[in-house]
Write an enzyme that holds these catalytic residues in place. Structure first.
Site, PDB file in Angstrom:
ATOM      1  N   GLY A 104      33.622  40.402  30.299  1.00  0.00           N
ATOM      2  CA  GLY A 104      34.370  41.172  31.288  1.00  0.00           C
ATOM      3  C   GLY A 104      35.609  41.779  30.660  1.00  0.00           C
ATOM      4  CB  SER A 105      38.598  43.220  32.215  1.00  0.00           C
ATOM      5  OG  SER A 105      38.916  42.104  33.017  1.00  0.00           O
ATOM      6  N   GLY A 146      39.756  37.747  30.222  1.00  0.00           N
ATOM      7  CA  GLY A 146      39.773  36.879  29.043  1.00  0.00           C
ATOM      8  C   GLY A 146      41.121  36.222  28.806  1.00  0.00           C
ATOM      9  CD  GLU A 170      30.531  38.840  23.278  1.00  0.00           C
ATOM     10  OE1 GLU A 170      30.852  39.996  22.934  1.00  0.00           O
ATOM     11  OE2 GLU A 170      30.029  38.019  22.499  1.00  0.00           O
ATOM     12  CB  CYS A 220      31.701  46.503  26.488  1.00  0.00           C
ATOM     13  SG  CYS A 220      30.075  46.110  25.843  1.00  0.00           S
TER      14      CYS A 220
HETATM   15  P1  NAD Z   1      35.963  41.842  35.261  1.00  0.00           P
HETATM   16  O1  NAD Z   1      36.826  41.234  34.233  1.00  0.00           O
HETATM   17  O2  NAD Z   1      36.606  42.411  36.471  1.00  0.00           O
HETATM   18  O3  NAD Z   1      34.910  40.748  35.788  1.00  0.00           O
HETATM   19  C1  NAD Z   1      33.977  40.152  34.936  1.00  0.00           C
HETATM   20  C2  NAD Z   1      33.552  38.809  35.500  1.00  0.00           C
HETATM   21  O4  NAD Z   1      34.619  37.881  35.363  1.00  0.00           O
HETATM   22  C3  NAD Z   1      33.199  38.820  36.984  1.00  0.00           C
HETATM   23  O5  NAD Z   1      32.077  37.987  37.180  1.00  0.00           O
HETATM   24  C4  NAD Z   1      34.441  38.229  37.637  1.00  0.00           C
HETATM   25  O6  NAD Z   1      34.190  37.595  38.872  1.00  0.00           O
HETATM   26  C5  NAD Z   1      34.865  37.217  36.583  1.00  0.00           C
HETATM   27  N1  NAD Z   1      36.286  36.863  36.566  1.00  0.00           N
HETATM   28  C6  NAD Z   1      37.342  37.690  36.652  1.00  0.00           C
HETATM   29  N2  NAD Z   1      38.491  37.002  36.501  1.00  0.00           N
HETATM   30  C7  NAD Z   1      38.150  35.710  36.308  1.00  0.00           C
HETATM   31  C8  NAD Z   1      38.886  34.522  36.084  1.00  0.00           C
HETATM   32  N3  NAD Z   1      40.215  34.536  36.050  1.00  0.00           N
HETATM   33  N4  NAD Z   1      38.210  33.368  35.910  1.00  0.00           N
HETATM   34  C9  NAD Z   1      36.870  33.344  35.942  1.00  0.00           C
HETATM   35  N5  NAD Z   1      36.110  34.445  36.168  1.00  0.00           N
HETATM   36  C10 NAD Z   1      36.752  35.618  36.339  1.00  0.00           C
HETATM   37  O7  NAD Z   1      35.084  42.952  34.534  1.00  0.00           O
HETATM   38  P2  NAD Z   1      34.103  44.068  35.133  1.00  0.00           P
HETATM   39  O8  NAD Z   1      34.892  45.127  35.817  1.00  0.00           O
HETATM   40  O9  NAD Z   1      32.981  43.429  35.880  1.00  0.00           O
HETATM   41  O10 NAD Z   1      33.442  44.653  33.791  1.00  0.00           O
HETATM   42  C11 NAD Z   1      34.026  45.636  33.001  1.00  0.00           C
HETATM   43  C12 NAD Z   1      34.725  45.038  31.793  1.00  0.00           C
HETATM   44  O11 NAD Z   1      33.844  44.193  31.066  1.00  0.00           O
HETATM   45  C13 NAD Z   1      35.159  46.111  30.801  1.00  0.00           C
HETATM   46  O12 NAD Z   1      36.440  45.779  30.320  1.00  0.00           O
HETATM   47  C14 NAD Z   1      34.115  46.013  29.696  1.00  0.00           C
HETATM   48  O13 NAD Z   1      34.547  46.492  28.439  1.00  0.00           O
HETATM   49  C15 NAD Z   1      33.860  44.542  29.682  1.00  0.00           C
HETATM   50  N6  NAD Z   1      32.564  44.225  29.070  1.00  0.00           N
HETATM   51  C16 NAD Z   1      32.567  43.670  27.828  1.00  0.00           C
HETATM   52  C17 NAD Z   1      31.363  43.401  27.198  1.00  0.00           C
HETATM   53  C18 NAD Z   1      31.326  42.833  25.811  1.00  0.00           C
HETATM   54  O14 NAD Z   1      30.264  42.365  25.409  1.00  0.00           O
HETATM   55  N7  NAD Z   1      32.402  42.847  25.054  1.00  0.00           N
HETATM   56  C19 NAD Z   1      30.154  43.679  27.844  1.00  0.00           C
HETATM   57  C20 NAD Z   1      30.198  44.225  29.128  1.00  0.00           C
HETATM   58  C21 NAD Z   1      31.418  44.498  29.736  1.00  0.00           C
END
Ligand code: NAD
Length: 506
Positions: free
Chosen positions: A238-239, A243, A260, A294
């Site tokens: 995720g974002s 992380g 990731e 990503c």
């Molecule tokens: P997001 O961070 O909003 O959410 C991702 C996931 O994390 C969701 O399931 C969310 O519920 C969970 N989450 C959020 N905060 C959390 C916390 N504090 N504790 C536990 N879980 C939590 O991301 P998004 O908008 O769904 O996706 C887009 C982002 O993901 C972009 O920044 C993109 O670059 C990144 N991404 C990275 C990769 C990679 O492999 N590097 C792959 C796909 C997407």
């Protein structure tokens, strides 16, 4: 495509894929499609207590599963791959509906799941350790690899199913159980994956109960997974913002993290570049998946000698790309996931303008859907790398900058927080090798004459710096899903101590 048709088609797909209707009707969490903006379902979420009890059950499943020989565990993953082959068209379509990916990308995502299953089946017979020379006579030293425990998976909306499979296929052959918290924006595809997995388990016949489970809920449920002492590894996609929260929480309880996170990926177009090839790679990398990968190409450094040749062609490609419903095969650019994504894009473009950016595109596109957010991909000529160029905006914006000196381009390339993917377009061996060298690209993925996105599962996937440092998928990424023991066996009649230490007792 009228709105009723998408909701109805979704229910038909879920039923075909074996998802019980009770899981997505009458619940407290709505799911929407970015294709039309309409509501698709009301899912039941789990409470924190339910999530904890599911993790306890996953731990019990792990204790049984780790004793099953690895090649036998591979057989379950082989069956999962077979079920995915059967379900490919339906699951791919559901990905398009729920995440807004164009048809070929929805299907491609399921193909990636099949590919990682194939990889993991082979891996199930290759979980090997080293035998190491020892300094002590009559001794043998070796490494053995053991299953780790419950693997927690947190995934993002933009790869709603592939990310689960990258983790699940490896975790399962390594002897672990899995608990998955999918994105709250794409929960239906997660229910479908679980139903497909259940079919594989049924055919397999003797897997422990609760080997794989899905936690439907928002980030608070993700936090339960992150904080639970029975989860020794969390793979979180995720974002970077996510992380920053998840990483320290895992570190606090000494759990492992595969992070990731976001990317701010760049390409360099050199004087000798094959511009036809570069153009196609840039177009897919920057506009594909509506800029919501990503690995999406977000920054482009073009040498001044080819800038005026490339830019008009790129602009033409931006102006003529087909935008529209991802459910129609003619579209190459589908919708943004939601209004927040659209607002984020507009904010970044306003910031770019303030820093002297010249924008082509970027405005809302009328796809005949008042509640959906289609945009024209934006091409922004920037005088320098500043303001929003330094951050990931999860939308189709490509910032283009002119360079004259290769070292400067390389230095700007590396001067951002994220470190996921990178490309160079050149026919000059020196430039290509420099880009891949120790003082070249600082990213986890560095490519020559192909774009930044579209990785294969055979390589380890992940990035450095604010991308989090995790690796998933191919190569030796499996090692993160196991614990390593170093074993020394003494088959002699003496007890020599290492480093010549003596400790003789009477
Ligand atoms: P997001 O961070 O909003 O959410 C991702 C996931 O994390 C969701 O399931 C969310 O519920 C969970 N989450 C959020 N905060 C959390 C916390 N504090 N504790 C536990 N879980 C939590 O991301 P998004 O908008 O769904 O996706 C887009 C982002 O993901 C972009 O920044 C993109 O670059 C990144 N991404 C990275 C990769 C990679 O492999 N590097 C792959 C796909 C997407």
């Amino acid at each position: 495509m009228n709105n009723m048709t998408v909701a109805k088609e979704t229910r038909d797909l879920l039923s075909k894929l074996g998802v019980a209707e009770s899981l997505y009707t009458g619940g407290n969490m709505a799911s929407y499609t970015p294709v039309t903006g309409e509501k698709l379902a009301d899912l039941k979420t789990v409470t924190a207590d339910e999530a904890k009890s599911m993790i306890d059950k996953a731990d019990a499943a792990f204790r049984e599963w780790r004793l099953v020989p690895a090649p036998k565990r591979g057989e379950l993953v082989r069956l999962l791959g077979e079920e995915l082959r059967t379900a490919k068209a339906d699951l791919g379509r559901l990905v398009s509906i729920e995440a807004g990916k164009i048809t070929s990308e929805g299907l491609g995502e399921v193909q990636e799941m099949i590919d990682i299953c194939d990889f993991a089946v082979g891996l199930s017979r290759q979980l090997y350790g080293l035998t190491i020379a020892t300094e002590r006579p009559g001794h043998r030293m070796m490494e053995t690899w053991h299953a780790l425990g419950v693997v927690g998976i947190i995934s993002a909306f933009n790869f709603p199913v592939a990310v689960w499979s990258w983790n699940a296929a490896l975790a399962l052959v390594c002897g672990n159980s899995i608990v998955w918290k999918p994105s709250e924006k794409t929960p239906l595809t997660a229910l479908a994956c679980q139903a497909i997995f259940d079919k594989a388990v049924k055919r397999f016949g003797e897997a422990p109960q609760n080997l794989s489970q899905v936690l439907i809920g928002d980030r608070a449920i993700g936090e339960v997974l992150v904080d639970h002492h029975l989860v020794p590894l969390v793979s979180a996609t995720g974002s970077t913002r996510m992380g920053r929260d998840v990483g320290p929480r895992l570190a606090k309880r000494f759990a492992r993290a595969i992070l990731e996170l976001g990317g701010n990926n760049a390409g360099i177009v050199c004087p000798s570049a094959d511009l036809d090839m570069a153009l196609r790679a840039i177009a897919f990398g920057a506009m594909g998946t509506a800029g919501q990968r990503c690995t999406t190409l977000r920054r482009l450094f073009v040498h001044e000698s080819v800038y005026d040749k490339l830019l008009p062609r790129l602009k033409k490609a931006y102006e003529s790309v087909s935008i529209g419903s991802p459910l129609e095969t003619s579209a190459l650019v589908g919708p943004l996931i939601d209004k927040a994504a659209f607002d984020g894009m507009q904010k970044a473009l306003a910031g770019a303008k303030e820093h002297g950016g010249k924008i082509t595109g970027g405005d809302r596109f009328d796809a005949g859907q008042a509640n959906a957010y289609y945009v024209r991909p934006a091409l922004v000529e920037m005088p320098e790398q500043a303001g929003p160029v330094l951050e990931e905006t999860f939308a189709p914006i490509l910032y283009v900058m002119k360079y004259s000196d290769f070292d400067d381009a390389l230095s700007d390339h590396n001067a951002v927080g994220a470190g996921l993917s990178s490309s160079i377009f050149t026919l000059d061996l020196r430039e290509a090798e420099r880009f891949l060298s120790a003082d070249g690209s600082d990213c986890g993925i560095a490519n020559v004459n192909i774009g930044t996105s579209g990785a294969e599962i055979g390589g380890a996937f992940g990035g450095e710096k604010e991308t989090g440092g995790g690796r998933e998928s191919g190569s030796d990424a499996w090692k993160a899903y196991m614990r390593r023991a170093t074993n020394t066996v003494n088959y002699s009649r003496a007890l020599p101590l290492a480093q010549g230490v003596s400790f003789d007792i009477e």
